[in-house]
Write a protein that holds these residues in place. Structure first.
Motif, mmCIF file in Angstrom:
data_model
loop_
_atom_site.group_PDB
_atom_site.id
_atom_site.type_symbol
_atom_site.label_atom_id
_atom_site.label_comp_id
_atom_site.label_asym_id
_atom_site.label_seq_id
_atom_site.Cartn_x
_atom_site.Cartn_y
_atom_site.Cartn_z
ATOM 1 N N ALA A 203 34.371 57.500 73.083
ATOM 2 C CA ALA A 203 34.565 56.159 72.504
ATOM 3 C C ALA A 203 35.453 56.227 71.273
ATOM 4 O O ALA A 203 36.303 55.348 71.055
ATOM 5 N N ALA A 204 35.272 57.261 70.452
ATOM 6 C CA ALA A 204 36.106 57.422 69.250
ATOM 7 C C ALA A 204 37.570 57.605 69.635
ATOM 8 O O ALA A 204 38.470 56.980 69.058
ATOM 9 N N ASP A 205 37.799 58.452 70.625
ATOM 10 C CA ASP A 205 39.161 58.717 71.097
ATOM 11 C C ASP A 205 39.784 57.453 71.684
ATOM 12 O O ASP A 205 40.957 57.148 71.451
ATOM 13 N N LYS A 206 38.974 56.683 72.411
ATOM 14 C CA LYS A 206 39.460 55.444 73.027
ATOM 15 C C LYS A 206 39.914 54.439 71.969
ATOM 16 O O LYS A 206 40.927 53.753 72.147
ATOM 17 N N CYS A 207 39.173 54.355 70.860
ATOM 18 C CA CYS A 207 39.541 53.423 69.781
ATOM 19 C C CYS A 207 40.928 53.744 69.233
ATOM 20 O O CYS A 207 41.718 52.832 68.959
ATOM 21 N N VAL A 208 41.211 55.030 69.065
ATOM 22 C CA VAL A 208 42.525 55.428 68.548
ATOM 23 C C VAL A 208 43.606 55.121 69.575
ATOM 24 O O VAL A 208 44.665 54.571 69.247
ATOM 25 N N ARG A 209 43.334 55.460 70.841
ATOM 26 C CA ARG A 209 44.340 55.220 71.883
ATOM 27 C C ARG A 209 44.651 53.731 72.025
ATOM 28 O O ARG A 209 45.813 53.341 72.202
ATOM 29 N N GLU A 210 43.618 52.902 71.948
ATOM 30 C CA GLU A 210 43.839 51.456 72.052
ATOM 31 C C GLU A 210 44.636 50.926 70.858
ATOM 32 O O GLU A 210 45.362 49.938 70.982
ATOM 33 N N SER A 211 44.501 51.600 69.726
ATOM 34 C CA SER A 211 45.198 51.137 68.520
ATOM 35 C C SER A 211 46.688 51.447 68.552
ATOM 36 O O SER A 211 47.452 50.905 67.739
ATOM 37 N N TYR A 212 47.125 52.305 69.473
ATOM 38 C CA TYR A 212 48.562 52.576 69.586
ATOM 39 C C TYR A 212 49.350 51.300 69.886
ATOM 40 O O TYR A 212 50.549 51.227 69.603
ATOM 41 N N SER A 213 48.677 50.310 70.470
ATOM 42 C CA SER A 213 49.365 49.048 70.787
ATOM 43 C C SER A 213 49.562 48.169 69.551
ATOM 44 O O SER A 213 50.291 47.179 69.607
ATOM 45 N N LEU A 214 48.905 48.500 68.431
ATOM 46 C CA LEU A 214 49.043 47.713 67.204
ATOM 47 C C LEU A 214 50.372 48.046 66.525
ATOM 48 O O LEU A 214 50.668 49.219 66.305
ATOM 49 N N PRO A 215 51.172 47.044 66.183
ATOM 50 C CA PRO A 215 52.452 47.317 65.514
ATOM 51 C C PRO A 215 52.267 48.140 64.241
ATOM 52 O O PRO A 215 51.471 47.788 63.377
ATOM 53 N N GLY A 216 52.995 49.269 64.179
ATOM 54 C CA GLY A 216 52.965 50.091 62.976
ATOM 55 C C GLY A 216 51.896 51.157 62.945
ATOM 56 O O GLY A 216 51.864 51.979 62.017
ATOM 57 N N PHE A 217 51.001 51.175 63.949
ATOM 58 C CA PHE A 217 49.910 52.158 63.884
ATOM 59 C C PHE A 217 50.403 53.571 64.190
ATOM 60 O O PHE A 217 50.098 54.511 63.446
ATOM 61 N N SER A 218 51.161 53.720 65.283
ATOM 62 C CA SER A 218 51.634 55.056 65.665
ATOM 63 C C SER A 218 52.473 55.660 64.537
ATOM 64 O O SER A 218 53.400 55.036 64.030
ATOM 65 N N GLY A 219 52.110 56.873 64.151
ATOM 66 C CA GLY A 219 52.838 57.557 63.089
ATOM 67 C C GLY A 219 52.395 57.198 61.688
ATOM 68 O O GLY A 219 52.855 57.813 60.717
ATOM 69 N N SER A 220 51.514 56.201 61.549
ATOM 70 C CA SER A 220 51.014 55.831 60.220
ATOM 71 C C SER A 220 50.043 56.891 59.705
ATOM 72 O O SER A 220 49.545 57.732 60.463
ATOM 73 N N GLU A 221 49.782 56.857 58.403
ATOM 74 C CA GLU A 221 48.828 57.799 57.804
ATOM 75 C C GLU A 221 47.461 57.676 58.460
ATOM 76 O O GLU A 221 46.798 58.689 58.722
ATOM 77 N N ASP A 222 47.062 56.443 58.767
ATOM 78 C CA ASP A 222 45.763 56.214 59.402
ATOM 79 C C ASP A 222 45.721 56.879 60.779
ATOM 80 O O ASP A 222 44.743 57.540 61.140
ATOM 81 N N CYS A 223 46.794 56.693 61.544
ATOM 82 C CA CYS A 223 46.870 57.250 62.892
ATOM 83 C C CYS A 223 46.850 58.773 62.857
ATOM 84 O O CYS A 223 46.070 59.410 63.581
ATOM 85 N N VAL A 224 47.705 59.372 62.037
ATOM 86 C CA VAL A 224 47.801 60.833 61.959
ATOM 87 C C VAL A 224 46.461 61.434 61.531
ATOM 88 O O VAL A 224 46.004 62.449 62.073
ATOM 89 N N SER A 225 45.799 60.807 60.569
ATOM 90 C CA SER A 225 44.510 61.311 60.092
ATOM 91 C C SER A 225 43.464 61.299 61.200
ATOM 92 O O SER A 225 42.702 62.249 61.363
ATOM 93 N N MET A 226 43.432 60.217 61.977
ATOM 94 C CA MET A 226 42.439 60.130 63.052
ATOM 95 C C MET A 226 42.757 61.090 64.193
ATOM 96 O O MET A 226 41.843 61.690 64.780
ATOM 97 N N GLU A 227 44.038 61.265 64.497
ATOM 98 C CA GLU A 227 44.408 62.252 65.523
ATOM 99 C C GLU A 227 44.006 63.659 65.075
ATOM 100 O O GLU A 227 43.473 64.446 65.862
#
Length: 302
Positions: A203-227
């Motif tokens: 479920a945790a992994d799914k939340c991050v993957r679903e957030s890739y569709s949010l503008p600006g999420f991919s490559g952001s500090e939040d995204c990198v930290s969660m990955e």
């Protein structure tokens, strides 16, 4: 001064009891309530407000009746009778909705939540959720999301993590709808922490993957930290998990989520480092020679 106010209040009550119309009776009861309140006679002020509410209800003036019930509730709050105070404020909120003034109902429920939160977290969650629902029905999603945020944090504090996960997803959907994407990123971090504490890595992994569709999420500090966090967690790398969870990004979140971060442990992890495979002992002639399967070291180790 207090005695004068009390005498004034009793005079208003006497006139109210003789009055022939509901409107005038309610007006006199309100004047009495204010005088009692100014004299700090909260019990009598509460009774006067209830009298006012009764006559406004009789006159079908629901908004004014609700206001009187809410004021009676505040008198009970001043008397340190919090559960009874909350009951009256909730009653007022129902009347506000019936009157078509739902925004006022939401504000009243939010106020009630703040009052009860220091002594009853469970009730505060209920009130914040009700307030959020009122604002959501009015399509006031920003207010609804903020109130759900209060409920989510308290659910985490209560360790009702399954409910917190549902609440956070609803919050995130609202912020996405109003295009507040940076807040969606923060909700993703909170979701990951909650799901990992629930023991649900998928479920945790799914939340991050679903957030890739949010503008600006991919490559952001939040995204990198969660990955990074999910990779370290999956590899049982306690050092890696600790580095992310103690980073400023997570340490300075709302306190309830920051506590989830610093208390996150890797299942089966030990010693603070990623477990390494054991090294085969050298010079032991009793066992067979190791199988030659590491092509990476072809040509020797020197």
């Amino acid at each position: 001064m207090a005695a004068q106010k009390i005498n004034e209040a009793h005079d208003h009550i006497a006139k109210a009891e003789k009055c022939q119309t509901a409107t005038n009776t309610a007006r006199l009861a309100d004047a009495a309530a204010v005088a009692f309140k100014n004299a700090k006679q909260f019990e009598q002020a509460k009774d006067a407000y209830l009298m006012e509410a009764e006559y406004h209800t009789e006159n079908k003036a629901l908004f004014h009746a609700a206001k009187a019930y809410e004021q009676a509730g505040m008198m009970l709050k001043d008397m340190k009778k919090m559960p009874e105070a909350i009951q009256l404020i909730e009653k007022a909120s129902i009347m506000y909705v019936e009157n078509g003034t739902s925004g006022t109902a939401g504000i009243a429920l939010d106020r009630a939540g703040k009052l009860i939160e220091p002594i009853d977290l469970e009730k505060a969650v209920d009130l914040y959720q009700k307030a959020a629902s009122v604002f959501e029905n009015e399509d006031r999603l920003r207010e609804a999301a903020e109130l759900l945020g209060k409920a989510s944090r308290l659910l985490v504090r209560l360790r009702r993590l399954d409910e917190a996960a549902v609440s956070l997803q609803k919050e995130k959907n609202m912020y996405k709808e109003i295009e507040n994407y940076p807040t969606c990123f923060k909700k993703t971090i909170a979701q990951v922490l909650v799901h990992l504490h629930r023991g649900d890595f998928v479920a945790a992994d799914k939340c991050v993957r679903e957030s890739y569709s949010l503008p600006g999420f991919s490559g952001s500090e939040d995204c990198v930290s969660m990955e990074t966090l999910l990779a370290a967690f999956d590899e049982q790398d306690e050092d890696g998990v600790s580095r992310v969870c103690n980073s400023p990004l997570l340490k300075y979140m709302d306190n309830d989520y920051a506590k989830l971060a610093i208390s996150l442990k890797v299942p089966g992890g030990g010693g603070g480092k990623k477990k390494k495979p054991p090294v085969a002992p050298q010079g032991d002639s009793a066992g067979p020679p190791p199988a030659e399967e590491d092509d990476d070291y072809e040509g020797g180790l020197c």
